[in-house]
Design an enzyme around this catalytic site. Sequence first.
Site, mmCIF file in Angstrom:
data_model
loop_
_atom_site.group_PDB
_atom_site.id
_atom_site.type_symbol
_atom_site.label_atom_id
_atom_site.label_comp_id
_atom_site.label_asym_id
_atom_site.label_seq_id
_atom_site.Cartn_x
_atom_site.Cartn_y
_atom_site.Cartn_z
ATOM 1 N N GLU A 1 0.790 -1.230 0.000
ATOM 2 C CA GLU A 1 0.000 0.000 0.000
ATOM 3 C C GLU A 1 0.826 1.287 0.000
ATOM 4 O O GLU A 1 0.469 2.252 0.642
ATOM 5 C CB GLU A 1 -0.967 0.005 1.203
ATOM 6 C CG GLU A 1 -1.979 -1.104 1.128
ATOM 7 C CD GLU A 1 -2.944 -1.122 2.305
ATOM 8 O OE1 GLU A 1 -4.123 -1.382 2.063
ATOM 9 O OE2 GLU A 1 -2.523 -0.898 3.453
HETATM 10 C C1 ACM Z 1 -2.392 -5.302 3.859
HETATM 11 O O1 ACM Z 1 -3.507 -5.700 4.204
HETATM 12 N N1 ACM Z 1 -2.205 -4.037 3.531
HETATM 13 C C2 ACM Z 1 -1.257 -6.202 3.809
#
Ligand code: ACM
Length: 698
Positions: free
Chosen positions: A319
């Site tokens: 992310e």
């Molecule tokens: C995640 O759930 N960002 C690994």
Amino acid sequence: MKNVPFVICLVLSIQVAAAEGPPTLNLMPVPAQLELGDASIKIGPEFSVTIEGEGGTPRLHGGVGRMLRRLSDRSALFFDNSTFLQLKGRSMAAMVVTAGRAGELALGEDESYRLTITSDGIALQAATDIGALRGLETFLQLLTLDENGVTVPEIAIFDQPRFPWRGLMIDSSRHFMPVEMVKRNLDGMAAVKLNVLHWHLVDDQGFRVETLAWPKLHELASDGNYYTRAQIRDIIDYAAERGIRVVPEFDLPGHGSAWLTAYPELASAPGPYEIERSWGIFDPTINPTIEKTYEFLDALMAEMAELFDDEFIHIGGDENNGKHWLANPEIVAFMDEKGYEGPLTLQRYFNERVLAILTKYGKRMIGWDEIFEEGLPKNVVIQSWRGRESLFESARLGYSGILSNGYYIDLIHPTDDHYLNDPLPADSPLTPEEAARILGGEATMWAEYVSPETVDSRIWPRTAAIAERFWSPSRVRDLEDMYRRMDRISLMLEELGLQHERNRPMMLRRLCQCRDVAALEVLLGAIEPVKVYNRGRLRKHTQFSPLTRMADAAWPDAGPARDFRWAVERLIESDFMDEEDLGAVESTLIAWRDNRGALEETLRTSPALADIEPMSSALAEASAIGLEALVLATTDSSANKDWLDLRLERLNAARKSHGQVELVMIDPVVDLVCAVTLPVSMTAEGCREQETPVVEHH
Ligand code: ACM
């Protein structure tokens, strides 16, 4: 893993395994092979254990001691002193534990065992002490307390795991989890044969490890809530005694608020930075273009590689939205100079630099699936959270991986969703060689919406079913049997100090400031917390929000609602003829309908429960409609379309969420009203179409 041939040692009559597989007893995970005899073997005060073999390590002695403690505590048997004190060298042992060697805490270590119980004695044999520990857990699950006293069945088990990497991820960043929480969950993991604690120690909301190299990390970015180095060692040792590896995660380069609160000079944007208090994906990102970043990470990883024993260090990698990189002209110039197309390529550069550091300190790298790209060394392991496809793709290209997609226990899905999710389903497109690269999976306990008080109830007992998926043969998939066994195992998990059952009534007492919480318990049987990330969408939560409300006390997977749903399904299938199901459905609906009255005074006088009142009313309303349907069905009356439409409208209104919980008994009631009005062929689809999404109304 060594494949030990299965030899039946029983001389007494053996029950031939049924076509659908051998009996599962109260075992979770179900063993690879099992044959059950007819006899029951009594366990009495004279029970004793001998440990033999080179694998008779302190770890195994500790495991046997804990097993005896739990055996005595559960059965209330008074064992002889010598049972505890002289584990070795007793001549009249009732149980002989033989372990060939000390196991290594490493991926792929032999965890197999053979457990044979006859009237002549109990033999637990394993290649390693770790395998013997797994067998001791099975032995404790075999213990039966009933009118025949304290017994274990005559049985022959050969067992070994299907996958070598069976993990639970604990997020200590979003909400700090004290040492005691981690330890009791390690005990729970050992009880269901999980073998990896993936410890998410760093995120935007806090850096949770004491570091000598860069002390501002824990001093400035943890609110004082961090694990000292001694506590980390204590937990690693505690895990090792239970045959569990500890893999630390240092999430980089995104999820960077805590890192940059302490060391803003590593940032990609000017800041200022502070510990993030909300939930989501944020912009702060470490600057991968400056050498200072790698000097910093080198010193940190040198320390962490020494502190943590495991072969793997997890670097996160998920992310990273790249916003701060693209907004920084120097970073953009760096990308241009290197000919990088964008942030993804820059992150690849970063990963390679970090990999070199980990390699230098003798560690292997694991990361979330965003880190995957062809060209990485083949010993990097990919943890797939975005989908199974990325796992398969990396396996095809020669990389090992583990699956977490489908095991996000923070999303409050029912157990069967996770249970039926297989890291390597029968129809997988992989060749046997590629399939061997699927190492297993991990349940992930992200901590946005859990506190130390509630977290056990989100992990347990659902994670026991996930553990079974990772350990047991893939054919073990019967949902009813899984729920039956999980219910038993849930009680056994309590004896380890886990709080998933016991905190609920305590939380209800606090909410109502009263002692009689029976009616609140009835309401809990029909509601669940809203699913996925709806909790945050419906009401903004931060690190400081209370996690003490009905949404927190509620089961993720309400058993009474599930029993009701199944009884309704069977009842409709029997054309309302099954007396037992009819009785069960009717009495449940009556109890739910009448619960509004029972709760009225409590809800009126409890401010902390005010937002739940509409749920209690909706439950009464929906239950009354269900009862109307039963009357129609059992009196041969018929209803018309107007009757149906009005009921469906009212049931849909009852779907509205309040207090971030939702009623989970609406669908079966919809099925009931449809079954009494529509031709059978139209029942399910015709009615369920009217469902509306959960909408919160404050
Ligand atoms: C995640 O759930 N960002 C690994």
